[in-house]
Write an enzyme that holds these catalytic residues in place. Sequence first.
Site, PDB file in Angstrom:
ATOM      1  N   GLN A   1      -0.623   3.959  20.590  1.00 31.24           N
ATOM      2  CA  GLN A   1      -0.420   4.740  19.317  1.00 31.24           C
ATOM      3  C   GLN A   1      -1.501   5.481  18.931  1.00 31.24           C
ATOM      4  OE1 GLN A   1      -1.493   1.499  19.995  1.00 31.24           O
ATOM      5  NE2 GLN A   1      -2.478   0.510  18.033  1.00 31.24           N
ATOM      6  N   THR A   2      -1.064   6.433  18.274  1.00 27.59           N
ATOM      7  CA  THR A   2      -2.248   7.566  18.014  1.00 27.59           C
ATOM      8  C   THR A   2      -2.798   7.796  16.612  1.00 27.59           C
ATOM      9  OG1 THR A   2      -0.517   9.357  17.265  1.00 27.59           O
ATOM     10  CG2 THR A   2      -1.105   9.088  19.753  1.00 27.59           C
TER      11      THR A   2
ATOM     12  N   VAL B   1     -12.209   2.346  13.677  1.00 27.91           N
ATOM     13  CA  VAL B   1     -13.418   2.982  14.098  1.00 27.91           C
ATOM     14  C   VAL B   1     -14.738   1.970  13.863  1.00 27.91           C
ATOM     15  CG1 VAL B   1     -15.176   4.816  13.662  1.00 27.91           C
ATOM     16  CG2 VAL B   1     -12.497   5.386  13.595  1.00 27.91           C
TER      17      VAL B   1
ATOM     18  N   ASN C   1     -14.727  -1.019  13.455  1.00 29.84           N
ATOM     19  CA  ASN C   1     -14.501  -2.368  14.483  1.00 29.84           C
ATOM     20  C   ASN C   1     -14.943  -1.994  15.624  1.00 29.84           C
ATOM     21  OD1 ASN C   1     -13.572  -3.985  12.281  1.00 29.84           O
ATOM     22  ND2 ASN C   1     -11.519  -4.310  13.546  1.00 29.84           N
ATOM     23  N   PHE C   2     -14.396  -0.992  16.459  1.00 33.38           N
ATOM     24  CA  PHE C   2     -14.828  -0.563  17.810  1.00 33.38           C
ATOM     25  C   PHE C   2     -16.484  -0.471  17.773  1.00 33.38           C
ATOM     26  CE2 PHE C   2     -10.380   1.330  19.363  1.00 33.38           C
ATOM     27  CZ  PHE C   2      -9.836  -0.236  19.228  1.00 33.38           C
TER      28      PHE C   2
ATOM     29  N   ARG D   1       0.360   9.659  14.425  1.00 40.16           N
ATOM     30  CA  ARG D   1       0.126  10.081  13.183  1.00 40.16           C
ATOM     31  C   ARG D   1      -0.725  11.576  13.569  1.00 40.16           C
ATOM     32  NH1 ARG D   1      -2.896   6.216   9.251  1.00 40.16           N
ATOM     33  NH2 ARG D   1      -0.720   5.426   8.769  1.00 40.16           N
TER      34      ARG D   1
ATOM     35  N   TYR E   1       0.763  -1.234  -0.032  1.00 40.54           N
ATOM     36  CA  TYR E   1       0.069  -0.117  -0.078  1.00 40.54           C
ATOM     37  C   TYR E   1       1.079   1.409   0.058  1.00 40.54           C
ATOM     38  CZ  TYR E   1      -3.845   3.157   1.339  1.00 40.54           C
ATOM     39  OH  TYR E   1      -4.751   4.212   1.350  1.00 40.54           O
TER      40      TYR E   1
HETATM   41  N1  UDP Z   1      -6.514  -0.944  15.451  1.00 42.21           N
HETATM   42  C1  UDP Z   1      -7.064  -1.878  16.695  1.00 42.21           C
HETATM   43  N2  UDP Z   1      -7.970  -2.616  16.770  1.00 42.21           N
HETATM   44  C2  UDP Z   1      -8.731  -2.680  15.655  1.00 42.21           C
HETATM   45  C3  UDP Z   1      -8.096  -2.244  14.366  1.00 42.21           C
HETATM   46  C4  UDP Z   1      -6.993  -1.248  14.347  1.00 42.21           C
HETATM   47  O1  UDP Z   1      -6.303  -1.335  17.763  1.00 42.21           O
HETATM   48  O2  UDP Z   1      -9.745  -3.541  15.824  1.00 42.21           O
HETATM   49  C5  UDP Z   1      -5.339  -0.240  15.664  1.00 42.21           C
HETATM   50  C6  UDP Z   1      -4.322  -0.461  14.572  1.00 42.21           C
HETATM   51  O3  UDP Z   1      -3.379  -1.329  14.838  1.00 42.21           O
HETATM   52  C7  UDP Z   1      -3.690   0.841  14.341  1.00 42.21           C
HETATM   53  C8  UDP Z   1      -5.006   1.883  14.380  1.00 42.21           C
HETATM   54  O4  UDP Z   1      -5.803   1.138  15.410  1.00 42.21           O
HETATM   55  O5  UDP Z   1      -2.816   1.136  15.318  1.00 42.21           O
HETATM   56  C9  UDP Z   1      -5.711   2.353  13.293  1.00 42.21           C
HETATM   57  O6  UDP Z   1      -5.802   1.127  12.440  1.00 42.21           O
HETATM   58  P1  UDP Z   1      -6.550   1.321  11.254  1.00 42.21           P
HETATM   59  O7  UDP Z   1      -6.658  -0.175  10.572  1.00 42.21           O
HETATM   60  O8  UDP Z   1      -7.611   1.920  11.357  1.00 42.21           O
HETATM   61  O9  UDP Z   1      -5.941   2.139   9.935  1.00 42.21           O
HETATM   62  P2  UDP Z   1      -4.127   2.564   9.714  1.00 42.21           P
HETATM   63  O10 UDP Z   1      -4.118   4.020  10.236  1.00 42.21           O
HETATM   64  O11 UDP Z   1      -3.200   1.636  10.782  1.00 42.21           O
HETATM   65  O12 UDP Z   1      -4.081   2.441   8.345  1.00 42.21           O
END
Ligand code: UDP
Length: 278
Positions: free
Chosen positions: A167-168, A146, A148-149, A235, A103
Amino acid sequence: MKALSGLSYFELMRHDITFPLYVEVDEICNLACPASPIHYQSDPVQTTKTSVHGAINMPGLARRVKAKIFQASASEVYGDPHIHPQTESYRGNVSCIGLRSCYDEGKRCAETLFFDYHRQHGLNIKVARIFNTYGPHMHPDDGRVVSNFIIQALRGDPVTIYGDGSQTRSFCYVDDLTEAFIRFMDSPDDFTGPVNLGNPREFTILELAEKIIRLTGSCSEIVFSSLPSDDPKQRQPDIRLAKEKLGWEPEIPLEEGLRRTIKYFDALLAKNKTGLKN
Ligand code: UDP
Ligand code: UDP
């Protein structure tokens, strides 16, 4: 889609942009390529092809029909960034052999192609680096954080944090982003970008989980599992360029955007429970 299908000048085509496409158009927005890590990693070779071959075929098409062309690049071109917040001049910290490389390097090479088409063939390009975006109409199996949660919280299932949640990310509501797209496409031709588009308000993933549990009134517990490799630790977009050139900044705060997104998924889950398809 329903709103568009009635328009006489609207046509929907299913096409894989790794193959040439001959159509007559005035403007092109290239948003092709899945953005969710689980989806783009499920067929990584196709992911690179979509970004790279797509960034030859779509500029090729734009060149033939003399169309302005928008490229959806991504904050992933910065990889796991060493400077914070990220400015457009930062060149990034990207692995070329990791799980996210298909990607990240695909998007980076696409930017190279767009800027070479611009310099070599005078193509009118608009390159946006999009940061994490969310909102209603995301696919329930999208797999990004978002959706998922929210789904986990609405179902009362455990909310799955990868790593320790420190992580942010900085989350932009979809309506704010589309407003920026439109302003960017309407901006003067000499403003090619790349321009960061995103919401600069930064949250830890743990804060996001707690917020979603509170806003849904859920009794879900939080569970922690291992962090995927090369997951960026922080980020946040520096959006001064977008502010200056487009007079744009996001307006929807995270809580408000989450409320709207929760409402959407709540209705979707209720509909699916009664056996109706979305
Ligand atoms: N993440 C998480 N739980 C989930 C999905 C993602 O903790 O069910 C974390 C993931 O490891 C990352 C952040 O949330 O640190 C954002 O993940 P996402 O896949 O939304 O996008 P990214 O910015 O990593 O491409
Ligand atoms: N192309 C396309 N639609 C068009 C024009 C071009 O899909 O209307 C594709 C075609 O595969 C071509 C590529 O875009 O090879 C790059 O086009 P360009 O004009 O840069 O170079 P060409 O390969 O035609 O010399």
